[in-house]
Design an enzyme around this catalytic site. Structure first.
Site, short mmCIF file in Angstrom:
data_model
loop_
_atom_site.label_atom_id
_atom_site.label_comp_id
_atom_site.label_asym_id
_atom_site.label_seq_id
_atom_site.Cartn_x
_atom_site.Cartn_y
_atom_site.Cartn_z
N GLY A 83 87.82 30.38 28.58
CA GLY A 83 88.92 31.31 28.42
C GLY A 83 90.05 31.07 29.12
O GLY A 83 90.02 30.62 30.25
N GLN A 135 98.09 32.76 32.84
CA GLN A 135 97.37 31.57 33.85
C GLN A 135 98.23 30.27 33.47
O GLN A 135 98.10 29.24 34.37
CB GLN A 135 96.03 31.42 33.44
CG GLN A 135 95.13 32.25 33.87
CD GLN A 135 93.64 32.23 33.56
OE1 GLN A 135 93.14 32.55 32.32
NE2 GLN A 135 92.87 31.81 34.54
N CYS A 173 86.66 31.61 37.56
CA CYS A 173 88.29 31.71 36.97
C CYS A 173 88.84 30.59 37.26
O CYS A 173 88.99 29.97 38.44
CB CYS A 173 88.75 32.91 37.48
SG CYS A 173 90.45 33.26 36.81
N LEU A 174 89.70 29.86 36.18
CA LEU A 174 90.42 28.75 36.55
C LEU A 174 91.41 29.06 37.59
O LEU A 174 91.85 28.00 38.19
CB LEU A 174 91.19 28.12 35.20
CG LEU A 174 90.20 27.82 34.05
CD1 LEU A 174 90.87 27.45 32.84
CD2 LEU A 174 89.15 26.86 34.60
N HIS A 230 87.15 39.56 30.85
CA HIS A 230 87.86 38.86 31.86
C HIS A 230 89.35 38.38 31.65
O HIS A 230 90.27 38.64 32.23
CB HIS A 230 86.95 37.69 32.35
CG HIS A 230 87.37 36.70 33.14
ND1 HIS A 230 86.84 36.52 34.46
CD2 HIS A 230 88.85 35.86 33.25
CE1 HIS A 230 87.65 35.67 35.05
NE2 HIS A 230 88.70 35.14 34.16
N GLU A 231 89.45 37.89 30.27
CA GLU A 231 90.77 37.28 29.66
C GLU A 231 91.69 38.53 29.54
O GLU A 231 92.86 38.35 29.91
CB GLU A 231 90.59 36.63 28.60
CG GLU A 231 89.56 35.45 28.72
CD GLU A 231 90.02 34.42 29.86
OE1 GLU A 231 91.14 34.59 30.43
OE2 GLU A 231 89.06 33.93 30.55
N HIS A 252 93.53 39.87 32.58
CA HIS A 252 94.60 38.90 33.17
C HIS A 252 95.81 39.55 32.21
O HIS A 252 96.91 39.48 33.22
CB HIS A 252 94.53 37.27 32.59
CG HIS A 252 93.53 36.72 33.49
ND1 HIS A 252 93.72 36.35 34.85
CD2 HIS A 252 92.40 35.86 33.24
CE1 HIS A 252 92.97 35.61 35.44
NE2 HIS A 252 91.89 35.31 34.35
NI NI Z 1 90.35 34.15 34.59
#
Ligand code: NI
Length: 188
Positions: A45, A50, A98-99, A140-141, A144
């Site tokens: 995701g 991000q 998380c990226l 989670h997404e 953000h």
């Molecule tokens: Ni993340």
């Protein structure tokens, strides 16, 4: 165009994102670039903050984790202006990464049953009950988009234990095999 993933410490990850409208410039290209960035970094995701934009856009492809979580099979979703309603408040904890937080994985408590409302890339409305690990990815997404990250859900003790790792990200001392953008240096 290859989009860099913005890392922990960048203020864009802490701002609340705003709804977008159908006249958003270059939306289709942006979504395609977001999928490309997600696949390049092997994430399931990616949210627009991000990649440096405080706009309510999320891309998800949960299919790679279908062996562990069957509810994720074939689930590729573009979420525009999504909203999450909790349908069952029971929380379970599972490891998340998380990226924007490379090298960090922590158990995060989340609910497993939500109602998700969103519009797709054509601004067609959808609503669906989402369960299990897919519900975790969605939460989670969508976090953000509110300027939240998964480390906000862990205990102060756990946060203390990963402080050195967080500082390494802040100071650019982390090796990542996908394009990234570090936080601007803090001035004292
Ligand atoms: Ni993340």
């Amino acid at each position: 165009m290859k989009l860099p993933v913005y890392l922990y410490g960048h203020p864009v990850l802490r701002a609340v994102s705003t709804d977008i409208t159908p006249d958003y410039p270059g939306l289709k290209e942006l979504i395609a670039d977001m999928y490309a960035a997600m696949y390049e970094s092997e994430g399931v995701g990616l949210a627009a903050p991000q990649i440096g934009r405080n706009d309510r856009i999320v891309v998800i492809d949960a299919d790679p984790v279908k062996d562990s979580f069957p509810e994720c099979a074939g689930r590729r979703m573009t979420l525009i202006n999504p909203s999450v309603e909790v349908l069952d408040g029971d929380r379970t904890s599972m490891g998340e990464g998380c990226l924007s937080l490379p090298g960090i994985s922590e158990n995060v408590p989340r609910v497993e049953h939500i109602m998700l409302k969103w519009v797709d890339e054509n601004f067609e409305p959808h609503e669906e009950e989402i369960f299990g690990f897919l519900a975790r990815i969605v939460q989670h997404e969508c976090d953000h988009l509110e300027g939240k990250m998964f480390i906000d859900h862990i205990s102060p003790i756990r946060k203390q234990l990963i402080k050195a790792k967080l500082n390494n990200i802040l100071n650019g001392k982390v090796s990542v095999d996908y394009p990234v953008r570090f936080a601007p240096k803090h001035r004292k």
